[in-house]
Design an enzyme around this catalytic site. Sequence first.
Site, PDB file in Angstrom:
ATOM      1  N   ASN A   9     -33.957  -6.229-111.353  1.00  0.00           N
ATOM      2  CA  ASN A   9     -33.799  -6.317-112.239  1.00  0.00           C
ATOM      3  C   ASN A   9     -35.249  -7.524-112.887  1.00  0.00           C
ATOM      4  OD1 ASN A   9     -33.814  -6.988-115.003  1.00  0.00           O
ATOM      5  ND2 ASN A   9     -32.324  -5.814-115.565  1.00  0.00           N
ATOM      6  N   HIS A  12     -35.349 -11.403-116.804  1.00  0.00           N
ATOM      7  CA  HIS A  12     -35.356 -12.905-116.827  1.00  0.00           C
ATOM      8  C   HIS A  12     -36.858 -13.389-115.917  1.00  0.00           C
ATOM      9  CE1 HIS A  12     -31.429 -12.370-118.159  1.00  0.00           C
ATOM     10  NE2 HIS A  12     -30.662 -11.813-116.801  1.00  0.00           N
ATOM     11  N   HIS A  45     -35.766  -3.217-118.283  1.00  0.00           N
ATOM     12  CA  HIS A  45     -34.013  -3.356-119.855  1.00  0.00           C
ATOM     13  C   HIS A  45     -35.250  -3.563-120.803  1.00  0.00           C
ATOM     14  CE1 HIS A  45     -30.194  -3.463-121.961  1.00  0.00           C
ATOM     15  NE2 HIS A  45     -30.543  -2.514-122.901  1.00  0.00           N
ATOM     16  N   ARG A  47     -34.727  -3.488-124.060  1.00  0.00           N
ATOM     17  CA  ARG A  47     -33.233  -3.203-125.233  1.00  0.00           C
ATOM     18  C   ARG A  47     -34.592  -3.220-126.238  1.00  0.00           C
ATOM     19  NH1 ARG A  47     -29.072  -6.895-123.366  1.00  0.00           N
ATOM     20  NH2 ARG A  47     -28.965  -6.485-125.520  1.00  0.00           N
ATOM     21  N   ARG A  51     -36.068  -8.506-127.034  1.00  0.00           N
ATOM     22  CA  ARG A  51     -35.845  -9.991-126.529  1.00  0.00           C
ATOM     23  C   ARG A  51     -36.632 -10.576-125.303  1.00  0.00           C
ATOM     24  NH1 ARG A  51     -29.585 -10.701-125.194  1.00  0.00           N
ATOM     25  NH2 ARG A  51     -29.646  -9.540-127.121  1.00  0.00           N
ATOM     26  N   GLU A  72     -33.659   0.650-117.828  1.00  0.00           N
ATOM     27  CA  GLU A  72     -32.361   0.549-118.379  1.00  0.00           C
ATOM     28  C   GLU A  72     -32.688   0.589-120.052  1.00  0.00           C
ATOM     29  OE1 GLU A  72     -30.040  -2.895-118.162  1.00  0.00           O
ATOM     30  OE2 GLU A  72     -30.623  -2.628-115.565  1.00  0.00           O
ATOM     31  N   THR A 103     -25.208  -7.552-120.537  1.00  0.00           N
ATOM     32  CA  THR A 103     -25.116  -5.983-120.839  1.00  0.00           C
ATOM     33  C   THR A 103     -22.936  -6.058-121.140  1.00  0.00           C
ATOM     34  OG1 THR A 103     -26.950  -4.986-120.464  1.00  0.00           O
ATOM     35  CG2 THR A 103     -24.761  -3.647-120.634  1.00  0.00           C
ATOM     36  N   GLU A 153     -23.730   3.737-112.899  1.00  0.00           N
ATOM     37  CA  GLU A 153     -23.446   2.516-111.896  1.00  0.00           C
ATOM     38  C   GLU A 153     -22.160   1.415-112.631  1.00  0.00           C
ATOM     39  OE1 GLU A 153     -27.460   0.301-112.355  1.00  0.00           O
ATOM     40  OE2 GLU A 153     -26.604  -1.306-112.333  1.00  0.00           O
ATOM     41  N   HIS A 196     -24.609  -6.229-111.881  1.00  0.00           N
ATOM     42  CA  HIS A 196     -24.189  -7.209-112.912  1.00  0.00           C
ATOM     43  C   HIS A 196     -23.021  -8.298-112.287  1.00  0.00           C
ATOM     44  CE1 HIS A 196     -23.148  -8.505-116.685  1.00  0.00           C
ATOM     45  NE2 HIS A 196     -24.117  -7.983-117.022  1.00  0.00           N
TER      46      HIS A 196
HETATM   47  N1  PXP Z   1     -27.432  -2.886-114.200  1.00  0.00           N
HETATM   48  C1  PXP Z   1     -27.247  -3.317-115.176  1.00  0.00           C
HETATM   49  C2  PXP Z   1     -26.631  -1.833-115.655  1.00  0.00           C
HETATM   50  C3  PXP Z   1     -27.858  -4.216-116.173  1.00  0.00           C
HETATM   51  O1  PXP Z   1     -27.322  -4.368-117.432  1.00  0.00           O
HETATM   52  C4  PXP Z   1     -27.756  -5.553-115.277  1.00  0.00           C
HETATM   53  C5  PXP Z   1     -27.746  -6.375-116.947  1.00  0.00           C
HETATM   54  O2  PXP Z   1     -29.667  -6.580-116.857  1.00  0.00           O
HETATM   55  C6  PXP Z   1     -27.645  -5.811-113.771  1.00  0.00           C
HETATM   56  C7  PXP Z   1     -27.733  -4.495-113.341  1.00  0.00           C
HETATM   57  C8  PXP Z   1     -28.335  -6.733-113.401  1.00  0.00           C
HETATM   58  O3  PXP Z   1     -27.239  -7.444-114.046  1.00  0.00           O
HETATM   59  P1  PXP Z   1     -27.783  -9.204-113.085  1.00  0.00           P
HETATM   60  O4  PXP Z   1     -28.913  -9.577-114.122  1.00  0.00           O
HETATM   61  O5  PXP Z   1     -26.183  -9.729-113.739  1.00  0.00           O
HETATM   62  O6  PXP Z   1     -27.546  -9.529-111.741  1.00  0.00           O
END
Ligand code: PXP
Length: 253
Positions: A9, A12, A45, A47, A51, A72, A103, A153, A196
Amino acid sequence: MNRLRLGVNVDHVATIRNARGGRHPDPVRAAKVAIAAGCDGITAHLREDRRHIRDDDMARLKAEIDKPLNFEMAATEEMVAIVLKTRPHAVCLVPEKRTERTTEGGLDVVRQRSQLAPVVHELKHAGIKVSLFIGAAPAQIEMAAELGAPVIEIHTGSWCDALTEGRTKEAGAEWQLIRDGALLAASVGLEVHAGHGLDYATAETIAALPQVVELNIGHFLIGEAVFEGLAESVKFMRAAMERGRNKARKETA
Ligand code: PXP
């Protein structure tokens, strides 16, 4: 035992870029580095408040990466319209609140059944693999199957938080829920992903569950990239996942 895929992901990376408003660091470049280092797909994602990831990032990710894009999004009309234009490989439907930092929980698919059903149907009809981001409670899993989503998921955030904060008993209970949930989901024909809050240790642990075929990981990998570089953090993560999978292979041999 199925190979365990890693989706990285890149939200960030966009968060850091947006802190200064320019173009650097570029989440698409990060996606390419993560792919070259051995991940199997990219997650981002979009949003409602934009952001971190922006519309243009999603379009560029789709156009420029050569691995599956997992988009996402909240189940809104606006997002469905964007996704039908972008045509990613997969969509993960997540709950979204403007005030949350990330999330925070899974979708309540039991309560939101009537809102989610047409979205799942429309995306499936468009040939997009749909997953529902849910907690591992049996009622949620059964409803996800009833809604016709091919994938869930499992939200691993509560388990990871309990471990980090040393709440051992709660962590044990959360782990049990995840383990049983993965078994139940697979038994009703769902493909099981998880994500997550995962780090090297928790990814290694969850990799031992044979029903789980994909992990989506962001924050920890991007954080580690500050110290080790993104290619290294992705490689370390893949190695941790392999260790977990191999342990399970030995146990079942
Ligand atoms: N899976 C989903 C559906 C999420 O919303 C997120 C966070 O954006 C992640 C995985 C990844 O989580 P993390 O950034 O804590 O590894």
